[in-house]
Motif scaffolding. Structure first.
Motif, PDB file in Angstrom:
ATOM      1  N   GLY A 147     -34.094 -62.313 -57.152  1.00 16.45           N
ATOM      2  CA  GLY A 147     -33.911 -63.352 -56.149  1.00 16.45           C
ATOM      3  C   GLY A 147     -33.877 -62.800 -54.745  1.00 16.45           C
ATOM      4  O   GLY A 147     -34.460 -63.367 -53.816  1.00 16.45           O
ATOM      5  N   THR A 148     -33.214 -61.660 -54.572  1.00 19.82           N
ATOM      6  CA  THR A 148     -33.162 -61.025 -53.256  1.00 19.82           C
ATOM      7  C   THR A 148     -34.542 -60.569 -52.816  1.00 19.82           C
ATOM      8  O   THR A 148     -34.932 -60.734 -51.644  1.00 19.82           O
ATOM      9  CB  THR A 148     -32.203 -59.828 -53.298  1.00 19.82           C
ATOM     10  N   ILE A 178     -38.698 -62.526 -69.474  1.00 21.22           N
ATOM     11  CA  ILE A 178     -39.418 -62.132 -70.688  1.00 21.22           C
ATOM     12  C   ILE A 178     -39.774 -60.653 -70.656  1.00 21.22           C
ATOM     13  O   ILE A 178     -39.641 -59.930 -71.657  1.00 21.22           O
ATOM     14  CB  ILE A 178     -40.682 -63.006 -70.867  1.00 21.22           C
ATOM     15  N   LEU A 179     -40.226 -60.177 -69.488  1.00 21.82           N
ATOM     16  CA  LEU A 179     -40.541 -58.750 -69.358  1.00 21.82           C
ATOM     17  C   LEU A 179     -39.298 -57.888 -69.556  1.00 21.82           C
ATOM     18  O   LEU A 179     -39.348 -56.824 -70.185  1.00 21.82           O
ATOM     19  CB  LEU A 179     -41.164 -58.485 -67.986  1.00 21.82           C
ATOM     20  N   PHE A 180     -38.160 -58.334 -69.039  1.00 21.29           N
ATOM     21  CA  PHE A 180     -36.917 -57.589 -69.228  1.00 21.29           C
ATOM     22  C   PHE A 180     -36.524 -57.556 -70.706  1.00 21.29           C
ATOM     23  O   PHE A 180     -36.086 -56.514 -71.229  1.00 21.29           O
ATOM     24  CB  PHE A 180     -35.801 -58.219 -68.406  1.00 21.29           C
ATOM     25  N   ALA A 181     -36.705 -58.719 -71.388  1.00 20.58           N
ATOM     26  CA  ALA A 181     -36.389 -58.750 -72.817  1.00 20.58           C
ATOM     27  C   ALA A 181     -37.304 -57.821 -73.603  1.00 20.58           C
ATOM     28  O   ALA A 181     -36.863 -57.122 -74.542  1.00 20.58           O
ATOM     29  CB  ALA A 181     -36.505 -60.186 -73.337  1.00 20.58           C
ATOM     30  N   PHE A 182     -38.582 -57.790 -73.245  1.00 21.73           N
ATOM     31  CA  PHE A 182     -39.519 -56.892 -73.926  1.00 21.73           C
ATOM     32  C   PHE A 182     -39.147 -55.427 -73.675  1.00 21.73           C
ATOM     33  O   PHE A 182     -39.130 -54.594 -74.604  1.00 21.73           O
ATOM     34  CB  PHE A 182     -40.943 -57.169 -73.433  1.00 21.73           C
ATOM     35  N   LEU A 225     -41.819 -67.262 -61.301  1.00 22.29           N
ATOM     36  CA  LEU A 225     -41.867 -65.889 -61.797  1.00 22.29           C
ATOM     37  C   LEU A 225     -40.598 -65.464 -62.516  1.00 22.29           C
ATOM     38  O   LEU A 225     -40.634 -64.483 -63.272  1.00 22.29           O
ATOM     39  CB  LEU A 225     -42.145 -64.928 -60.633  1.00 22.29           C
ATOM     40  N   MET A 226     -39.488 -66.154 -62.280  1.00 20.65           N
ATOM     41  CA  MET A 226     -38.249 -65.740 -62.939  1.00 20.65           C
ATOM     42  C   MET A 226     -38.357 -65.773 -64.455  1.00 20.65           C
ATOM     43  O   MET A 226     -37.917 -64.818 -65.128  1.00 20.65           O
ATOM     44  CB  MET A 226     -37.080 -66.606 -62.463  1.00 20.65           C
TER      45      MET A 226
END
Length: 770
Positions: free
Chosen positions: A586-587, A552-556, A546-547
């Motif tokens: 990660g946490t 990718i979602l953060f970049a979008f 999932l990372m």
């Protein structure tokens, strides 16, 4: 009036003192430079040839150590003398002692003569005791299995004997004193209560766990008997008390009249009765009171079986027929959990009928002799015929091999004894046995197995290099699967998108990882990472899978932020904004791991893997991929980053000037130009992964399995050499196989690097016009 004078012009001598070199000096300098260039050229050429010579020297040395594997056996006759010199007229069985100085001959009339191998001079003579009025009627030797001989008498009894030696060292010289032993007591053992002569007899003794023996006999009136014996020695008197149980076995199809030989296996579970038609009748005697005939099998292929013997261990049977054919058989468990006798392999045929088969004492080899005097040296596991040549003009009657497999003694039909030196160091090794599937004793099918040692002398060494080669590729594959995306993507971003200030911190930090000792990485992987991954499997897989999606979602989401917000982070520093996202996600994965195990995997993800048929070892390929990936990343990153960073700026600026975005420029210009360097980086990383030792040694479990299951371990060529080479005997077969493994590893890396260089040069030529 002022006196004005022009300055003095420089004289000719002053001009000659110019700082510039004159023509002669320039010539001298050019000659000096040419000499230096020549010396440099010679030095570089010599160094290049030195590297090639060093590499060739390594190959030559490895070949030197491996070459004896390919050599066959040799037999060189030493002495020959008449049997009459030993004081005997007839011999039933010959034996050589382990020091190859004395031979023991058993005669049909119960005489046992020990004589000097060099000249036939008698050293000792014994008479096998028998009840008064009885005569010896049959004989059987289990020399290669339990070193016992049994005589059958004409009154239904049997006498079991065994030769031995007392060793002393007077005046520091070894002295052997022969003796005759009676493992079941000197008194004859009754096999047939009816007192019929025993025309065929066979015996085997089981010494592990209990002192039990089994004697199979065929009486004169064709009854097949099985006597189960248990011996108990009185510690005070030394007398042996025998408990006896005799069972009459059912007759095979066609009756017992044509049975020509009986053989009992070492485990006392099977009896094989060989008849004159080339059939073997297999009896299950594991429970003597309920012994039964399991099957009758044709082992002669339509020919008469003229010789047979057990290989050491009493599992494999070797049959030779009147056509000179040799075959190996043993019991195999079928789908109904029943044992069936199956032919496993055949050997090179002799030119005449096989007369005698003599097994080796400590290996799965045997000597076969035929009616034309040919001697064949064969080996079971490797299916090799190492020697086949004629040594007598008349048939050989008896053959003996020493316990250390270096000397032969045979008796021919003219009563001539011949002693010969035997060289047969590595019969268990062959190209087929090391690279193809082999059907080993006790296995249901042919397999690839590496198992170089065991606790028993009857062990069948298994030297398949396939599990080690597959393990090497498996470890390298998962390491590259982990390292390549991170290293190449990181190199591209660092070299092309990252600000120079941040690059000045990131690049040295990653490169300094290469200085970290791999033994430390292996230690951390084996003692910390492996238990952590086992306990947090859902978190690990959530992070790995999932990372990328989260990034990718953060970049979008970043691209949709207002421009003034995005400008708060300077260009080239966007990666720093991703660090908190990685830490937070990660946490969350770690915190949610127990809940995911309960919701989706019944409380234990590892048990869930087991339930669906996937084996999970704590030290597995996943651990190796992560740990070795960290060792490989600096190599790939450093070379790939330099390749991307050194792309000429006029290419990228020209692309941007024509309207391409930075990403389009990266895909269309930078990557093609830097592809030779990136490919070289990948190949360097692969070579590092293939040759890695300490990480795979400490983090894999070292299980030589043949699969690419990410949840199981492996054993690599390099780790196997590191583990086993210090413990093997110099010059042994095991020693030379390890050198062959080193040669395979060196050849693999050499071929990969050569192909990589060829591909790199072609990529360089293809994109050199950019």
């Amino acid at each position: 009036m002022t006196d004005f004078r022009l300055p003095d012009l420089p004289s000719e001598s002053a001009s000659q003192r110019s700082l510039l070199p004159n023509a002669e000096q320039r010539k001298a300098l050019r000659q000096k430079r040419a000499r230096r260039d020549q010396y440099s050229r010679w030095g570089i050429t010599a160094s290049g040839f030195g590297v090639v010579i060093a590499l060739l020297t390594i190959f030559v040395y490895l070949f030197y150590e491996v070459a004896p594997i390919l050599k066959g056996a040799t037999i060189e006759e030493d002495v020959q003398y008449s049997l009459s010199q030993t004081g005997l007229e007839d011999v039933e069985h010959l034996v050589l002692d382990r020091y190859e100085t004395l031979a023991i001959a058993y005669s049909p009339d119960g005489q046992v003569v020990v004589f000097d191998v060099a000249n036939g001079a008698p050293e000792a003579r014994f008479d096998v005791p028998k009840p008064e009025g009885s005569q010896f009627h049959s004989f059987f030797s289990a020399e290669a299995i339990s070193a016992t001989q049994v005589y059958g008498l004409d009154n239904g009894q049997a006498v079991v004997v065994r030769h031995g030696f007392d060793i002393s060292f007077p005046n520091d010289q070894r002295q052997l004193t022969p003796k005759l032993e009676f493992p079941l007591g000197e008194s004859a053992i009754t096999i047939d209560d009816q007192g019929q002569p025993l025309k065929l007899i066979s015996m085997e003794t089981q010494t592990r766990g209990r002192n039990a023996s089994a004697i199979a006999a065929l009486t004169e009136d064709n009854r097949l008997l099985l006597a189960s014996l248990t011996g108990r020695e009185n510690l005070l008197t030394g007398q042996v008390q025998i408990t006896r149980q005799v069972t009459e076995l059912p007759a095979p199809p066609g009756g017992t009249g044509d049975i020509s030989k009986l053989m009992v296996d070492k485990a006392l579970r099977s009896l094989f009765a060989l008849d004159e038609d080339g059939r073997v009748h297999y009896y299950d005697i594991s429970n003597p009171a309920e012994a039964r005939l399991v099957e009758s099998v044709d082992v002669g292929g339509g020919n008469e079986v003229t010789a047979s013997a057990f290989l050491v261990g009493g599992v494999s049977l070797i049959f030779g027929n009147d056509a000179g054919e040799l075959s190996q058989w043993f019991l195999v468990r079928d789908d109904q959990n029943q044992y069936r006798l199956e032919e496993i392999r055949s050997f090179r045929s002799h030119e005449a009928a096989i007369r005698e088969i003599t097994p080796e004492y400590t290996r799965k080899g045997f000597i076969a002799v035929d009616a034309d005097g040919q001697i064949g040296v064969h080996y079971g596991t490797s299916s090799r015929t190492l020697y086949l040549d004629s040594h007598a003009d008349v048939p050989i009657e008896e053959m003996a091999i020493s316990q250390i497999n270096t000397r032969l003694l045979w008796l021919d039909q003219d009563n001539q004894l011949v002693s010969a030196e035997l060289w047969n160091e590595h019969p268990q090794l062959s190209w087929a046995a090391m690279w193809n599937k082999v059907w080993y004793e006790g296995r249901e099918d042919p397999e690839y197995i590496w198992q170089s040692s065991s606790a028993t002398d009857e062990f069948e060494s298994k030297f398949s290099l396939v599990p080690l080669s597959v393990g090497t590729l498996k470890a390298a594959f998962y390491a590259m699967l982990f390292a390549m995306p991170l290293a190449i993507a990181g190199a591209i971003y660092t070299a092309y998108f990252m600000t120079p200030k941040l690059r000045g911190v990131v690049k040295p930090s990653i490169e300094i990882m290469e200085a970290l000792p791999t033994v430390i990485l292996g230690f951390l992987a084996g003692l910390w990472l492996a238990p952590f991954v086992e306990n947090e499997l859902p978190a690990v897989f959530s992070f790995l899978i999932l990372m990328p999606v989260v990034m990718i979602l953060f970049a979008f989401a970043w691209s949709k932020l207002p421009t003034r917000w995005r400008l708060l982070v300077p260009e080239g520093w966007e990666a720093a904004a991703l660090v908190p996202v990685i830490l937070i996600f990660g946490t969350l994965c770690l915190q949610a791991s127990p809940w995911m195990e309960v919701w989706f995997f019944g409380g234990s993800m590892r048990q869930w893997f087991t339930d669906i048929g996937i084996n999970y070892d704590q030290r597995n390929a996943l651990i190796v991929g992560i740990a070795m990936g960290f060792a490989v990343i600096p190599t790939i990153f450093s070379i790939a980053e330099d390749a991307v960073f050194t792309v000429p700026r006029h290419l990228t600026q020209g692309s941007l000037a024509l309207g391409a975005t930075r990403w389009q420029t990266m895909i269309g210009v930078v990557l093609p130009t830097a592809s030779p360097g990136i490919f070289s980086a990948v190949m360097m990383g692969f070579g590092r992964a293939v040759g890695e030792t300490m990480i795979v040694l400490m983090a894999t479990g070292n299980s030589p399995v043949v699969n690419f299951n990410i949840f199981e371990g492996m054993r690599t060529l390099s780790a196997n050499i590191a583990v086993e080479l210090p413990e093997t005997a110099v010059g042994s077969s095991h020693f030379r196989v390890l050198f062959l493994a080193a040669l395979v590893l060196l050849a693999l890396t050499f071929i990969v690097n050569t192909l990589a260089e060829i591909i790199r040069q072609r990529l360089r030529q293809r994109y050199s016009s950019l």
